[in-house]
Write a protein that holds these residues in place. Sequence first.
Motif, PDB file in Angstrom:
ATOM      1  N   ALA A 101       9.802 -72.087  28.181  1.00 33.79           N
ATOM      2  CA  ALA A 101       8.444 -71.951  27.646  1.00 33.79           C
ATOM      3  C   ALA A 101       7.871 -73.342  27.374  1.00 33.79           C
ATOM      4  O   ALA A 101       8.580 -74.255  26.960  1.00 33.79           O
ATOM      5  N   GLY A 102       6.583 -73.493  27.639  1.00 32.25           N
ATOM      6  CA  GLY A 102       5.918 -74.755  27.377  1.00 32.25           C
ATOM      7  C   GLY A 102       5.884 -75.688  28.576  1.00 32.25           C
ATOM      8  O   GLY A 102       5.261 -76.740  28.512  1.00 32.25           O
ATOM      9  N   PHE A 103       6.550 -75.336  29.663  1.00 32.41           N
ATOM     10  CA  PHE A 103       6.562 -76.167  30.866  1.00 32.41           C
ATOM     11  C   PHE A 103       5.736 -75.484  31.945  1.00 32.41           C
ATOM     12  O   PHE A 103       5.760 -74.262  32.082  1.00 32.41           O
ATOM     13  N   ASP A 104       5.052 -76.282  32.727  1.00 33.54           N
ATOM     14  CA  ASP A 104       4.245 -75.773  33.829  1.00 33.54           C
ATOM     15  C   ASP A 104       5.187 -75.348  34.960  1.00 33.54           C
ATOM     16  O   ASP A 104       5.888 -76.192  35.534  1.00 33.54           O
ATOM     17  N   PRO A 105       5.222 -74.059  35.289  1.00 34.32           N
ATOM     18  CA  PRO A 105       6.152 -73.594  36.338  1.00 34.32           C
ATOM     19  C   PRO A 105       5.939 -74.280  37.685  1.00 34.32           C
ATOM     20  O   PRO A 105       6.903 -74.570  38.390  1.00 34.32           O
ATOM     21  N   GLU A 106       4.698 -74.558  38.038  1.00 35.22           N
ATOM     22  CA  GLU A 106       4.437 -75.202  39.329  1.00 35.22           C
ATOM     23  C   GLU A 106       4.972 -76.632  39.343  1.00 35.22           C
ATOM     24  O   GLU A 106       5.586 -77.066  40.313  1.00 35.22           O
ATOM     25  N   ARG A 107       4.774 -77.359  38.273  1.00 33.16           N
ATOM     26  CA  ARG A 107       5.298 -78.730  38.206  1.00 33.16           C
ATOM     27  C   ARG A 107       6.821 -78.734  38.219  1.00 33.16           C
ATOM     28  O   ARG A 107       7.446 -79.601  38.829  1.00 33.16           O
ATOM     29  N   MET A 108       7.424 -77.778  37.538  1.00 34.79           N
ATOM     30  CA  MET A 108       8.893 -77.686  37.545  1.00 34.79           C
ATOM     31  C   MET A 108       9.390 -77.353  38.946  1.00 34.79           C
ATOM     32  O   MET A 108      10.393 -77.904  39.401  1.00 34.79           O
ATOM     33  N   ARG A 109       8.674 -76.464  39.670  1.00 33.52           N
ATOM     34  CA  ARG A 109       9.067 -76.110  41.033  1.00 33.52           C
ATOM     35  C   ARG A 109       8.987 -77.339  41.928  1.00 33.52           C
ATOM     36  O   ARG A 109       9.894 -77.613  42.722  1.00 33.52           O
ATOM     37  N   VAL A 110       7.908 -78.105  41.801  1.00 33.03           N
ATOM     38  CA  VAL A 110       7.736 -79.306  42.615  1.00 33.03           C
ATOM     39  C   VAL A 110       8.839 -80.319  42.303  1.00 33.03           C
ATOM     40  O   VAL A 110       9.422 -80.919  43.210  1.00 33.03           O
ATOM     41  N   GLU A 115      21.480 -79.719  13.218  1.00 33.55           N
ATOM     42  CA  GLU A 115      20.865 -78.520  13.804  1.00 33.55           C
ATOM     43  C   GLU A 115      19.761 -78.907  14.787  1.00 33.55           C
ATOM     44  O   GLU A 115      19.632 -78.316  15.853  1.00 33.55           O
ATOM     45  N   ASP A 116      18.975 -79.912  14.434  1.00 34.73           N
ATOM     46  CA  ASP A 116      17.923 -80.390  15.339  1.00 34.73           C
ATOM     47  C   ASP A 116      18.526 -80.918  16.635  1.00 34.73           C
ATOM     48  O   ASP A 116      18.012 -80.646  17.727  1.00 34.73           O
ATOM     49  N   ARG A 117      19.603 -81.647  16.530  1.00 34.02           N
ATOM     50  CA  ARG A 117      20.274 -82.176  17.726  1.00 34.02           C
ATOM     51  C   ARG A 117      20.829 -81.050  18.589  1.00 34.02           C
ATOM     52  O   ARG A 117      20.741 -81.102  19.822  1.00 34.02           O
ATOM     53  N   ARG A 118      21.383 -80.049  17.961  1.00 39.11           N
ATOM     54  CA  ARG A 118      21.918 -78.905  18.705  1.00 39.11           C
ATOM     55  C   ARG A 118      20.807 -78.189  19.460  1.00 39.11           C
ATOM     56  O   ARG A 118      20.944 -77.870  20.644  1.00 39.11           O
ATOM     57  N   ARG A 119      19.678 -77.946  18.783  1.00 36.97           N
ATOM     58  CA  ARG A 119      18.549 -77.264  19.416  1.00 36.97           C
ATOM     59  C   ARG A 119      17.970 -78.113  20.553  1.00 36.97           C
ATOM     60  O   ARG A 119      17.618 -77.592  21.616  1.00 36.97           O
ATOM     61  N   LEU A 120      17.897 -79.421  20.341  1.00 38.59           N
ATOM     62  CA  LEU A 120      17.399 -80.312  21.376  1.00 38.59           C
ATOM     63  C   LEU A 120      18.326 -80.284  22.595  1.00 38.59           C
ATOM     64  O   LEU A 120      17.859 -80.200  23.740  1.00 38.59           O
ATOM     65  N   ALA A 121      19.618 -80.325  22.366  1.00 39.23           N
ATOM     66  CA  ALA A 121      20.584 -80.275  23.471  1.00 39.23           C
ATOM     67  C   ALA A 121      20.461 -78.959  24.241  1.00 39.23           C
ATOM     68  O   ALA A 121      20.518 -78.946  25.475  1.00 39.23           O
ATOM     69  N   GLU A 122      20.281 -77.865  23.542  1.00 37.50           N
ATOM     70  CA  GLU A 122      20.102 -76.570  24.210  1.00 37.50           C
ATOM     71  C   GLU A 122      18.824 -76.567  25.041  1.00 37.50           C
ATOM     72  O   GLU A 122      18.805 -76.080  26.172  1.00 37.50           O
ATOM     73  N   ALA A 123      17.737 -77.106  24.478  1.00 38.53           N
ATOM     74  CA  ALA A 123      16.462 -77.157  25.199  1.00 38.53           C
ATOM     75  C   ALA A 123      16.584 -78.040  26.440  1.00 38.53           C
ATOM     76  O   ALA A 123      16.099 -77.683  27.517  1.00 38.53           O
ATOM     77  N   GLN A 124      17.252 -79.181  26.302  1.00 36.15           N
ATOM     78  CA  GLN A 124      17.450 -80.059  27.452  1.00 36.15           C
ATOM     79  C   GLN A 124      18.291 -79.362  28.513  1.00 36.15           C
ATOM     80  O   GLN A 124      18.028 -79.497  29.712  1.00 36.15           O
ATOM     81  N   GLY A 125      19.286 -78.628  28.083  1.00 40.27           N
ATOM     82  CA  GLY A 125      20.113 -77.884  29.029  1.00 40.27           C
ATOM     83  C   GLY A 125      19.309 -76.857  29.805  1.00 40.27           C
ATOM     84  O   GLY A 125      19.522 -76.664  31.005  1.00 40.27           O
ATOM     85  N   ARG A 126      18.359 -76.199  29.135  1.00 43.12           N
ATOM     86  CA  ARG A 126      17.506 -75.220  29.825  1.00 43.12           C
ATOM     87  C   ARG A 126      16.600 -75.900  30.848  1.00 43.12           C
ATOM     88  O   ARG A 126      16.380 -75.374  31.937  1.00 43.12           O
ATOM     89  N   VAL A 127      16.089 -77.086  30.515  1.00 46.86           N
ATOM     90  CA  VAL A 127      15.240 -77.822  31.455  1.00 46.86           C
ATOM     91  C   VAL A 127      16.058 -78.247  32.674  1.00 46.86           C
ATOM     92  O   VAL A 127      15.630 -78.062  33.815  1.00 46.86           O
ATOM     93  N   VAL A 128      17.230 -78.793  32.439  1.00 39.60           N
ATOM     94  CA  VAL A 128      18.089 -79.222  33.552  1.00 39.60           C
ATOM     95  C   VAL A 128      18.475 -78.028  34.419  1.00 39.60           C
ATOM     96  O   VAL A 128      18.426 -78.103  35.654  1.00 39.60           O
TER      97      VAL A 128
END
Length: 120
Positions: free
Chosen positions: A33-42, A9-22
Amino acid sequence: MTGEPDLAEDRRRLAEAQGRVVAALVAGAAVPAGFDPERMRVQASSLIAKRRGIVARLRPDAAAAAGADLAAEFAAYARSRSAPPPGYRADADDFAAWLRERGRMPDPPRKPRWWSRLLP
């Protein structure tokens, strides 16, 4: 063995979170959530610039067709995709086709068929 389901379950949640970041970095999805929008934009802009530079080296004809608007055209092209194509060559060819669809690049010249050499 009781920890294995939790690990899965932890691996599944981590994979989903990584997918959202990508998705936020390459496809313009919402910043997790938890990421700086400006840094992500840059960072997303940096990744698009890297792709644009490689595409321009692989398809100088596309870069020339876009001209001074290359940065804006490539950014619009990148935003129009849910994810980059698999591989830089495919990205370069897709960008050229995208420009062609918008009338910014001429159709490639037709190559003569091999058998046309045999005709009188």
